[in-house]
Design an enzyme around this catalytic site. Structure first.
Site, PDB file in Angstrom:
ATOM      1  N   ASP A 195      -8.710  -9.735   8.870  1.00 15.87           N
ATOM      2  CA  ASP A 195     -10.092 -10.027   8.454  1.00 15.87           C
ATOM      3  C   ASP A 195     -10.386 -11.517   8.625  1.00 15.87           C
ATOM      4  O   ASP A 195     -11.437 -11.909   9.145  1.00 15.87           O
ATOM      5  CB  ASP A 195     -10.303  -9.658   6.978  1.00 15.87           C
ATOM      6  CG  ASP A 195     -10.819  -8.232   6.785  1.00 15.87           C
ATOM      7  OD1 ASP A 195     -10.391  -7.344   7.548  1.00 15.87           O
ATOM      8  OD2 ASP A 195     -11.629  -8.004   5.863  1.00 15.87           O
TER       9      ASP A 195
ATOM     10  N   TYR B 238       0.829  -1.202   0.000  1.00 19.58           N
ATOM     11  CA  TYR B 238       0.000   0.000   0.000  1.00 19.58           C
ATOM     12  C   TYR B 238       0.868   1.258   0.000  1.00 19.58           C
ATOM     13  O   TYR B 238       0.484   2.296   0.528  1.00 19.58           O
ATOM     14  CB  TYR B 238      -0.933   0.006   1.219  1.00 19.58           C
ATOM     15  CG  TYR B 238      -1.917  -1.160   1.280  1.00 19.58           C
ATOM     16  CD1 TYR B 238      -2.157  -1.970   0.176  1.00 19.58           C
ATOM     17  CD2 TYR B 238      -2.614  -1.449   2.446  1.00 19.58           C
ATOM     18  CE1 TYR B 238      -3.047  -3.036   0.241  1.00 19.58           C
ATOM     19  CE2 TYR B 238      -3.517  -2.508   2.517  1.00 19.58           C
ATOM     20  CZ  TYR B 238      -3.718  -3.300   1.408  1.00 19.58           C
ATOM     21  OH  TYR B 238      -4.608  -4.348   1.468  1.00 19.58           O
TER      22      TYR B 238
ATOM     23  N   ASP C 157      -3.602  -6.837   6.720  1.00 18.95           N
ATOM     24  CA  ASP C 157      -4.976  -6.498   6.348  1.00 18.95           C
ATOM     25  C   ASP C 157      -5.784  -7.790   6.167  1.00 18.95           C
ATOM     26  O   ASP C 157      -6.867  -7.973   6.764  1.00 18.95           O
ATOM     27  CB  ASP C 157      -4.919  -5.680   5.036  1.00 18.95           C
ATOM     28  CG  ASP C 157      -6.260  -5.136   4.608  1.00 18.95           C
ATOM     29  OD1 ASP C 157      -7.273  -5.401   5.267  1.00 18.95           O
ATOM     30  OD2 ASP C 157      -6.301  -4.427   3.578  1.00 18.95           O
TER      31      ASP C 157
ATOM     32  N   ASP D  21       0.629 -17.675   4.184  1.00 18.18           N
ATOM     33  CA  ASP D  21      -0.521 -18.497   3.764  1.00 18.18           C
ATOM     34  C   ASP D  21      -0.772 -19.619   4.778  1.00 18.18           C
ATOM     35  O   ASP D  21      -1.905 -19.851   5.214  1.00 18.18           O
ATOM     36  CB  ASP D  21      -0.343 -19.037   2.330  1.00 18.18           C
ATOM     37  CG  ASP D  21       1.074 -19.528   2.029  1.00 18.18           C
ATOM     38  OD1 ASP D  21       1.950 -19.446   2.916  1.00 18.18           O
ATOM     39  OD2 ASP D  21       1.300 -20.008   0.896  1.00 18.18           O
TER      40      ASP D  21
ATOM     41  N   LYS E 156       6.276 -13.871   3.330  1.00 18.15           N
ATOM     42  CA  LYS E 156       6.278 -14.774   2.169  1.00 18.15           C
ATOM     43  C   LYS E 156       7.693 -14.731   1.559  1.00 18.15           C
ATOM     44  O   LYS E 156       7.891 -14.435   0.371  1.00 18.15           O
ATOM     45  CB  LYS E 156       5.193 -14.308   1.180  1.00 18.15           C
ATOM     46  CG  LYS E 156       4.840 -15.284   0.094  1.00 18.15           C
ATOM     47  CD  LYS E 156       3.995 -16.449   0.548  1.00 18.15           C
ATOM     48  CE  LYS E 156       3.752 -17.370  -0.632  1.00 18.15           C
ATOM     49  NZ  LYS E 156       3.142 -18.648  -0.255  1.00 18.15           N
TER      50      LYS E 156
HETATM   51  C1  LIG Z   1      -8.947   0.720   1.803  1.00 18.51           C
HETATM   52  C2  LIG Z   1      -8.240  -0.420   2.449  1.00 18.51           C
HETATM   53  C3  LIG Z   1      -6.768  -0.315   2.363  1.00 18.51           C
HETATM   54  C4  LIG Z   1      -8.642  -0.496   3.868  1.00 18.51           C
HETATM   55  C5  LIG Z   1      -8.469  -1.824   4.446  1.00 18.51           C
HETATM   56  O1  LIG Z   1      -8.876  -2.829   3.921  1.00 18.51           O
HETATM   57  C6  LIG Z   1      -7.841  -1.861   5.737  1.00 18.51           C
HETATM   58  O2  LIG Z   1      -6.854  -1.196   5.931  1.00 18.51           O
HETATM   59  O3  LIG Z   1      -8.295  -2.588   6.593  1.00 18.51           O
END
Ligand SMILES: CC(C)CC(=O)C(=O)O
Ligand SMILES: NC(=O)C1=CN([C@@H]2O[C@H](COP(=O)(O)OP(=O)(O)OC[C@H]3O[C@@H](n4cnc5c(N)ncnc54)[C@H](O)[C@@H]3O)[C@@H](O)[C@H]2O)C=CC1
Length: 325
Positions: free
Chosen positions: A219, A115, A215, A191, A160
């Site tokens: 999740d 990012y 990220d 992974d 990785k």
């Molecule tokens: C827009 C994304 C980079 C935001 C995201 O998925 C996050 O940082 O959790």
């Protein structure tokens, strides 16, 4: 006076952040709360999702409570949340995932990696530069080691390195820092780590990893506690701090009063702990626990309560304060 910036953002940010904001107001009516309007909705209305003046306003706050912003997959649109993380140099994204039998803290590098924002789309090829710097890696692994020192003292490095030279670099620096600090550590391919966290969550304490892997893995790990509606995060730098749910703007459920506000409430609790009110943080966590035990649950975790019904119950558990919205 303590100043708290409130950024609802987009989508369910408009529903879950008011609940968390009210919890803060209830515990700290003496703080100065001020709104900052950024996000995709603002872009639709004005053509500008986040102005320099908004960044400047955020920098005047002792802490920011942030909902989520929609980042559409458009060629010319820059994610507001990524811009803010970079502008405030919020390099450590702390994402706790805990329940009975496990307590994991994912420490995600938050300003570079995939990012980095250094990318281009050509007619026949698109490139994104994955920047992993020595400075960026040292500061995130040192932050993770400090966290491990306050917890169970174990660090897992997620990478990785079998494929990415940038992760050979990341892993080597992390290992050197862990050895230097004398912290117990292991490292795993990201992974395999994703699956192992789900299978053996109790084996993990602090997990440090690069931006995109953190990220994704946070999740995925939210599955362990009932999903994205429950997991908060802190974005910490040396000067500024921003607290937000791990989830996004959830356009599929926005405006329906069904979003779970727990992640936002827990983010508010992390905010309080960060600015020195550990007791307030614990009161929010305990109020959430009381409400869950009473059987009031939002739909994502098997109940039928709306966002506001759940929020009102938490506010009531916190102090019997009427909800004004
Ligand atoms: C827009 C994304 C980079 C935001 C995201 O998925 C996050 O940082 O959790
Ligand atoms: N920090 C931020 O501002 C973030 C922004 N986003 C943005 O949000 C938008 C939507 O992204 P998605 O991939 O759909 O991720 P998302 O996290 O918004 O939603 C994923 C799924 O989880 C559910 N969900 C999320 N939060 C919930 C809650 N509090 N209660 C109940 N269910 C919940 C949603 O309904 C959806 O089915 C995108 O534009 C994305 O770029 C995504 C993640 C973080």
């Amino acid at each position: 006076m303590t100043r708290i910036a409130i950024v609802e953002g987009d989508g369910i940010g408009h529903e879950v952040i008011p609940v968390a904001h009210q919890a803060l107001e209830l515990l700290h009516p003496e703080y100065d709360y001020f709104p900052v309007d950024v996000g995709y909705g603002r872009w639709e209305q004005t053509g500008c999702p986040c102005a320099d003046a908004d960044i400047a306003a955020l920098k005047t706050a002792d802490a920011v409570l942030f909902g989520a912003v929609t980042t559409p997959p458009m060629r010319d649109y820059q994610s507001v949340v990524l811009r803010i993380r970079k502008a405030l140099d919020l390099y450590a994204n702390l994402r706790p995932v805990k329940s009975d039998g496990f307590d994991i803290l994912i420490v995600r590098e938050n300003t570079e990696g995939m990012y980095s924002g250094i990318e281009e789309i050509g007619p026949d090829r698109a490139t994104t530069l994955r920047v992993v710097s020595r400075t960026g890696t040292e500061r995130i692994v040192r932050a993770a080691i400090r966290c491990a020192g306050q917890r169970r003292g174990k660090l897992t490095i997620g990478h990785k390195a079998n494929v990415l030279k940038s992760d050979v670099f990341f892993r080597d620096i992390c290992i050197a820092e862990a050895q230097n600090a004398g912290v117990e550590y292991n490292d795993k391919y990201i992974d395999a780590l994703g699956l192992d966290i789900l299978q053996h969550p109790g084996a993990y304490d602090v997990v440090v990893t690069t931006n995109i892997f953190g990220d994704i893995i946070s999740d995925v790990s939210s599955y362990l506690v009932g999903g994205l509606g429950l997991v908060p995060s802190a974005n910490i730098g040396d000067r500024y701090a921003l607290f937000e749910p791990v989830h996004g703007s959830a356009p599929d459920i926005a405006g329906k009063n069904i979003a779970n506000p727990i992640a936002a409430l827990r983010s508010a609790a992390m905010l309080l702990a960060h600015i020195g009110d550990q007791e307030g943080a614990e009161r929010i966590e305990s109020a959430i626990g009381t409400v869950i035990s009473s059987g009031i649950l939002t739909r994502d975790i098997g109940g039928s309560a709306g966002t506001w019904e759940f929020g009102e119950a938490v506010l009531k558990a916190l102090g019997n304060c009427p909800v004004g919205r």
